[in-house]
Design an enzyme around this catalytic site. Structure first.
Site, PDB file in Angstrom:
ATOM      1  N   HIS A  37       0.847  -1.185   0.000  1.00 19.24           N
ATOM      2  CA  HIS A  37       0.000   0.000   0.000  1.00 19.24           C
ATOM      3  C   HIS A  37       0.884   1.236   0.000  1.00 19.24           C
ATOM      4  CE1 HIS A  37       0.592   0.463   4.407  1.00 19.24           C
ATOM      5  NE2 HIS A  37       0.282  -0.814   4.510  1.00 19.24           N
ATOM      6  N   HIS A  71       7.952   1.724  10.677  1.00 22.49           N
ATOM      7  CA  HIS A  71       8.762   2.671   9.927  1.00 22.49           C
ATOM      8  C   HIS A  71       9.345   3.756  10.836  1.00 22.49           C
ATOM      9  CE1 HIS A  71       4.890   4.721  10.131  1.00 22.49           C
ATOM     10  NE2 HIS A  71       5.441   5.843   9.720  1.00 22.49           N
ATOM     11  N   GLU A  92       5.085  13.098  13.408  1.00 23.29           N
ATOM     12  CA  GLU A  92       3.676  12.755  13.238  1.00 23.29           C
ATOM     13  C   GLU A  92       2.899  12.921  14.548  1.00 23.29           C
ATOM     14  OE1 GLU A  92       3.543   8.768  11.801  1.00 23.29           O
ATOM     15  OE2 GLU A  92       4.879   9.150  10.108  1.00 23.29           O
ATOM     16  N   HIS A 148       4.869  10.694  17.293  1.00 23.62           N
ATOM     17  CA  HIS A 148       6.034   9.925  16.866  1.00 23.62           C
ATOM     18  C   HIS A 148       6.941  10.911  16.129  1.00 23.62           C
ATOM     19  CE1 HIS A 148       2.716   6.867  17.071  1.00 23.62           C
ATOM     20  NE2 HIS A 148       3.599   6.396  17.937  1.00 23.62           N
ATOM     21  N   HIS A 176       8.133   3.433  14.979  1.00 22.66           N
ATOM     22  CA  HIS A 176       6.779   3.135  15.439  1.00 22.66           C
ATOM     23  C   HIS A 176       6.098   2.239  14.421  1.00 22.66           C
ATOM     24  CE1 HIS A 176       6.595   6.814  13.005  1.00 22.66           C
ATOM     25  NE2 HIS A 176       5.326   6.540  12.749  1.00 22.66           N
TER      26      HIS A 176
END
Length: 446
Positions: free
Chosen positions: A282, A325, A331, A355, A361
């Site tokens: 995705h 990642h 974020e 994060h 995370h």
């Protein structure tokens, strides 16, 4: 209530027929004795497509919406990322929904994270506020473009341009320096984003083409309306993180007509046209970007506003939740309602997480285990709405955020059950941690 449709369209609206001049902006005498005033959202010389301004026709010009006032402190609304207000965030962080705070909504603002500062006009802050049914002050925020999202009940934004009703699942954006009054019929918490950088715009679609993501027609702007009664108005003004309050003997919501491309707007996040893979893997989460505030570096955002709503998952041979990642961007996430697929436990509506840039995370171990073993039939995620404020600047946390009782001090424990790759250990006789530690000790002792 009617609205004007189209992101950054050139809109024209009047509450009284004949208010808007024909063929010019500033006639010698405006209709009905009104005053013409230009409100700029960009430098005069900004290139076409980025040049933002509107003309207003009002009972009094803004210079009359001033009065002597007093400085007032709202210590938990933080606008500068210095050592006195904030601290470095090394680890992933998460908070439960904050407790409601009594008082008006401005004093209830609790800033959790901040990047850059209001003074530098770079970066953002992410906060949570409480809005009650009681009378609220009018705010004029010179520091930032503000984005608000109610969590449990709809709210109303009265501005100089008109009124916007913002339901749960929608966002509202208020331009820098615009007068705004928030109201609600039921108490609700609000996610509040301050954008210190360039105004939000739609992301470039690139190879996606002309359609998809947040479509222009779904952004709605208010029609002109004004407050007729000239009662006293309580105003709070914000500049470089400092606050001043004063009282006007009239309302600043006195615009009978306006035209331009610079105004507040609303957007229903459930109208987002989600795109994704229909084969395998995705795309990066950037495919979910609703709005972006560009930085001076091409392709790098000052802020991206990203939304994760209802969507189908159909990719074959694919781990479907977000993967593990480390991102060069920081974020900040929140949840409006439902469950977030990568964090089914502990991430609650009205809560938040951070994060930071480079901080690892991903899904907790329970989510990873289930997704790794689930049958890969087409599956629809329903009844969920999460969002992310992603910024290129490192996020610092406020002292309030660090010490809040709602902070989940064991958050990193959601990954504690992750096991090493057992098949590799078995096949290649890689020692487990216990054996490796004993071997290291023996070698040291020898």
């Amino acid at each position: 209530m009617s609205y004007l449709s189209g992101f950054r369209n050139y809109h024209s609206t009047e509450a009284l027929a004949g208010v808007l001049p024909i063929g010019q902006n500033s006639p010698q005498r405006c209709a009905f004795g009104l005053y013409a005033e230009q409100i700029s959202g960009s430098a005069f010389t900004a290139p076409q497509g980025h040049n933002l301004r509107s003309w207003m026709y009002r009972i009094r010009p803004s210079v009359a919406h001033r009065a002597d006032g007093d400085l007032v402190e709202f210590v938990n609304w933080v606008s500068q990322s210095d050592e006195s207000n904030t601290q470095i965030a090394f680890d992933p962080l998460r908070w439960n929904p904050l407790a409601a705070v009594e008082g008006h909504w401005v004093e209830s603002v609790r800033t959790l994270t901040i990047a850059g500062s209001a003074s530098s006009q770079i970066g953002m802050s992410a906060s949570i506020a409480t809005l009650y049914e009681q009378q609220q002050p009018v705010l004029q925020n010179h520091d930032a473009e503000m984005l608000v999202m109610p969590i449990s009940s709809s709210i109303s934004l009265r501005t100089e341009f008109g009124v916007l009703d913002i339901g749960v699942g929608s966002l509202g954006v208020i331009p820098r320096s615009a007068f705004v009054e928030l109201s609600t019929e039921n108490t609700t918490q609000i996610y509040l984003l301050e954008n210190y950088g360039s105004p939000f715009e739609l992301p470039n679609r690139g190879a996606i083409g002309a359609n998809g993501l947040a479509n222009e027609r779904d952004f709605e702007y208010p029609t002109a309306s004004f407050v007729e009664q000239q009662s006293a108005t309580w105003v709070i003004e914000k500049r470089e993180g400092r606050f001043r309050e004063f009282t006007l003997e009239h309302s600043p919501f006195d615009v009978l007509g306006w035209h331009g491309n610079h105004a507040p707007y609303r957007y229903d996040l459930r109208r987002f046209n989600t795109l994704g893979s229909i084969s395998y893997d995705h795309p990066d989460p950037s495919i979910f970007t609703v709005l972006t505030s560009p930085s001076q570096t091409a392709g790098v955002a000052n802020i991206d506003v990203v939304v994760f709503g209802d969507r189908w998952l159909v990719a074959e041979n694919t781990f479907r939740p977000p993967w593990y990642h480390r991102n060069v961007m920081a974020e900040f996430m929140g949840l409006i309602y439902g469950t977030y697929d990568a964090k089914p436990n502990g991430f609650l509506p009205g809560g938040a997480s951070l994060h930071n840039a480079g901080s690892p995370h991903g899904p907790d171990y329970d989510a990873f285990s289930k997704a790794s073993a689930s049958e890969l039939t087409p599956h629809k995620l329903s009844g969920t709405l999460a969002f992310m404020f992603e910024t290129s600047a490192p996020q610092r946390i406020t002292h309030f955020a660090a010490n809040a009782t709602e902070r989940q001090k064991d958050y990193v424990g959601c990954w504690k059950d992750i096991q090493p790759a057992s098949q590799i250990i078995k096949e290649f006789n890689v020692p487990d941690n216990k054996s490796r530690n004993n071997k290291s000790t023996d070698s040291h002792n020898g």
